[in-house]
Enzyme design. Structure first.
Site, PDB file in Angstrom:
ATOM      1  CB  CYS A 170      66.963  51.598  35.923  1.00 45.94           C
ATOM      2  SG  CYS A 170      67.564  53.220  36.352  1.00 45.94           S
ATOM      3  CD  GLU A 193      60.472  49.777  32.716  1.00 47.17           C
ATOM      4  OE1 GLU A 193      61.296  49.348  31.877  1.00 47.17           O
ATOM      5  OE2 GLU A 193      60.795  50.446  33.709  1.00 47.17           O
ATOM      6  CG  HIS A 222      63.175  52.945  33.270  1.00 47.30           C
ATOM      7  ND1 HIS A 222      62.839  52.200  34.375  1.00 47.30           N
ATOM      8  CD2 HIS A 222      64.102  53.830  33.694  1.00 47.30           C
ATOM      9  CE1 HIS A 222      63.520  52.609  35.417  1.00 47.30           C
ATOM     10  NE2 HIS A 222      64.300  53.601  35.035  1.00 47.30           N
TER      11      HIS A 222
HETATM   12  N1  GLN Z   1      69.251  55.897  40.826  1.00 44.07           N
HETATM   13  C1  GLN Z   1      68.545  54.698  41.153  1.00 44.07           C
HETATM   14  C2  GLN Z   1      69.369  53.782  42.025  1.00 44.07           C
HETATM   15  O1  GLN Z   1      70.473  54.074  42.344  1.00 44.07           O
HETATM   16  C3  GLN Z   1      68.085  53.947  39.929  1.00 44.07           C
HETATM   17  C4  GLN Z   1      67.031  54.732  39.218  1.00 44.07           C
HETATM   18  C5  GLN Z   1      66.034  53.907  38.476  1.00 44.07           C
HETATM   19  O2  GLN Z   1      65.908  52.703  38.645  1.00 44.07           O
HETATM   20  N2  GLN Z   1      65.255  54.574  37.681  1.00 44.07           N
HETATM   21  O3  GLN Z   1      68.888  52.760  42.385  1.00 44.07           O
END
Ligand code: GLN
Length: 207
Positions: free
Chosen positions: A82, A187, A185
């Site tokens: 992410c 995890e 994610h």
């Molecule tokens: N929207 C977040 C960002 O721009 C990422 C979200 C996440 O890691 N769950 O960093």
């Protein structure tokens, strides 16, 4: 006996403990990384989810950007989930202008790509080399485009348009050499197979 691979987890912000657990389950020893010296002796590194603009600011404050860029250039295996995917991307759409990344992974990512209406959603998807995975997306990026050296490992399947805009087919997991990234994610689901894939990449890189 060969010691367990030591895999750093960047512990400036984000969901660190969940990665520790998944790494242990996959046979690796997690090590928290907060400063440059913590990078010594690592066999791999995870960049967790969180808020990429915040993590980027903290990386700058702790003088970690250049050491991390060098580590990636030297071939350290890195897995970004992410926000971690955003940090590894060579280019970011809808980022903050002052947002600095680590780079190394030849992808363009779009931040918060799945739409404002739906912050989060879950779906099952087919992950090459892993199998069917339950994927949890939280204000996730997607991969807008990828270079030739990048292998696409997973896409959002048909029938998933959570934000009202078409998202089916969007690329959400990629690998380029020893760099792995997912929009979602793993995890958080208690399924450690994506971490096992990364630990396997780490083991192979150690030779
Ligand atoms: N929207 C977040 C960002 O721009 C990422 C979200 C996440 O890691 N769950 O960093």
């Amino acid at each position: 006996m060969i010691r367990a691979p030591r895999v750093g987890v960047l512990a400036l912000q984000g969901d660190v403990r969940e990665h520790d657990r998944a790494l242990r389950a996959a046979g690796a020893e997690p090590v928290h990384v907060r400063r440059v010296a913590d990078l010594d002796g690592l066999d791999g590194l995870i960049l967790p989810g969180g808020e990429s603009t915040t993590i980027s600011r903290l990386l700058g404050l702790f003088d970690l950007i250049e050491p991390l860029r060098s580590a990636v250039a030297d071939g350290l295996p890195v897995y970004g989930s992410c926000a971690g995917m955003i940090l590894l991307a060579s280019a970011v759409l809808d980022g903050r202008p002052d947002q600095q990344g680590i780079g190394g992974l030849d992808i363009v990512v779009r931040r918060n790509a799945f739409g404002r209406q739906v912050d989060s959603f879950e779906t099952d998807l087919a992950f090459t080399g892993v199998g069917d995975v339950h994927a949890v997306f939280i204000r996730a990026p997607w991969v807008e485009s990828a270079g030739e050296a990048v292998q696409v490992l997973a896409r959002v399947p048909e029938g998933n348009d959570p934000g009202g805009s078409p998202v089916a087919g969007r690329v959400v997991a990629v690998r380029q050499g020893a760099l792995l990234a997912t929009s979602f994610h793993p995890e958080l689901t208690g399924d450690d197979r994506v971490h096992a894939l990364f630990v396997d990449i780490v083991r192979r890189a150690r030779g």
